[in-house]
Enzyme design. Structure first.
Site, PDB file in Angstrom:
ATOM      1  CE1 TYR A 192      -2.208   0.018   7.257  1.00  0.00           C
ATOM      2  CE2 TYR A 192      -1.011   2.031   6.760  1.00  0.00           C
ATOM      3  CZ  TYR A 192      -1.046   0.659   6.848  1.00  0.00           C
ATOM      4  OH  TYR A 192       0.057  -0.081   6.524  1.00  0.00           O
ATOM      5  CE  LYS A 222       0.694   2.069   3.309  1.00  0.00           C
ATOM      6  NZ  LYS A 222       1.933   2.663   3.935  1.00  0.00           N
TER       7      LYS A 222
END
Ligand code: NAD
Length: 366
Positions: free
Chosen positions: A223, A137
């Site tokens: 996140y 990510k």
């Protein structure tokens, strides 16, 4: 480099704590094992902080996969890793000869752990070389790149997964259950934040837009965006964002702290923030019949939660071991990961809209 409550070094030190890869459903695990007992070989591409500090140690605890190869631009690092992890020289590649990995039957999965601007290229090259891919990510520089990566993996008939370790983490799974199954009633409000105080190298790739795509939002905010999405089990439709810079000389090219409000179809009040200047890691949800929260919510270890003010009492595990074992099982069963490329794309669509909103000062459609 420090993340809230636990520094990245602490994550490494605490890496041995936890039950390891326990999160596969027993049925799935048994099925995968009965089908094929072979542990799949993973090659890590990019031997930086995360690969060396988290992924390689976690691969010492996996059951369905192992560290079979590495890709590095630094021959001395290749030698060190080869000795430390018993990796045969024939399984060490550099960025030039990487495509030859196609001929190596030891490597089933390529795990891209590079600066964000390199994710697309190495994901696509890995898929074309006939390997399944895990990409770290944030998935890519923007949603358009994510779409190209998904299409390339589909064309090569290879599975693509994003390094979203928290989907395999039990506190996070409890939040998903509480929110999505409306255990405490409908969730009406989510507030979540992730950030750390950046005191690292001022010349690092993380501070260069061309390499990182952005700053705290891309690295940490992803996140918090996910947190809201998996708490509600819905996709946001619009966003409005603002930003703040207290160290403009350091963050001249990328965002430092970003605040946003997300509009969801259910009309819930959802706020989030990301930062390279605050130690944040929490997710707080209010439902019609109670509250639940995680704090810290996004680290590698030490996650903690409460439901209606009472402790969740859930153990921490080695998230990355669970994540990689699950993907190996998916590969064996030819089954999409629960965090496929399209999950990364969904987050990047939100990130793109946040950057548009920072430019326009208005609500932007996602
Ligand atoms: P890092 O800077 O520590 O490592 C990057 C690696 O890429 C280094 O080995 C470096 O040599 C290599 N590299 C190759 N070409 C490069 C170039 N042109 N410029 C700079 N480096 C180059 O970074 P990291 O913290 O390991 O992050 C790597 C990826 O992992 C990022 O996408 C990051 O977001 C992700 N990450 C994920 C987590 C997680 O919890 N899932 C945690 C940390 C990092």
């Amino acid at each position: 480099m420090k993340t809230p409550t636990t520094s990245r070094r602490n994550f490494i030190r605490n890496g041995a704590i936890g039950a390891g890869a326990l999160l596969l459903s027993p049925a799935l695990s048994a099925l995968a094992e009965s089908k094929d007992n072979k542990r799949l070989g993973i090659a890590l591409v990019g031997l930086g902080g995360y690969a060396g500090g988290q992924l390689a140690p976690a691969l010492q605890h996996t059951k369905n996969c192992y560290l079979a190869g590495i890709v590095t631009g630094t021959p001395a690092k290749g030698d060190d890793w080869s000795k430390k992890y018993n990796i045969p020289k024939k399984n060490i590649y550099n960025y030039q000869n990487f495509d030859e990995i196609a001929k190596n039957p030891d490597i089933d999965i390529v795990y891209v752990v590079l600066p964000v601007s390199m994710h697309k290229e190495y994901t696509i090259r890995a898929a074309r070389a006939g390997k399944h891919v895990i990409c770290e990510k944030p998935m890519a520089l923007n949603a358009a790149e994510c779409r190209e990566m998904i299409a390339a993996c589909k064309k090569a008939d290879k599975l693509l997964s994003i390094g979203y370790r928290l989907h395999f983490e039990p506190h996070t799974q409890e939040v998903m259950r509480l929110g999505q199954k409306q255990i405490l009633g409908k969730v009406t409000k989510v507030d979540t934040a992730n950030g750390f105080t950046y005191n690292g190298d001022p010349n690092a790739w993380r501070l260069k837009k061309a390499l990182a795509g952005g700053g705290g939002l891309m690295d940490m905010g992803i996140y918090a965006i996910q947190g809201a999405r998996y708490t509600l089990g819905q996709e946001p439709i619009a966003v409005k964002a603002t930003q703040e810079k207290t160290r403009p000389e350091l963050f001249k090219d990328v965002d430092e702290t970003v605040y946003w409000e997300l509009k969801f179809p259910g009309g819930q009040k959802v706020t989030g923030k990301s930062s390279y200047n605050h130690d944040w890691s929490y997710l707080k949800a209010q439902a019609t019949n109670g509250t639940f929260e995680l704090q810290p919510a996004y680290g590698y270890d030490g996650l903690d939660g409460k439901v209606n003010g009472k402790p969740m009492n859930i153990p921490n595990i080695i998230q990355q071991a669970a994540q990689m074992d699950d993907f190996a099982t998916c590969v064996k069963l030819k089954k999409q990961s629960r965090v496929p490329g399209k999950e990364g794309l969904k987050d990047m669509k939100v990130v793109d809209a946040i950057y548009r909103s920072l430019d326009s000062g208005k609500w932007e459609t996602i």
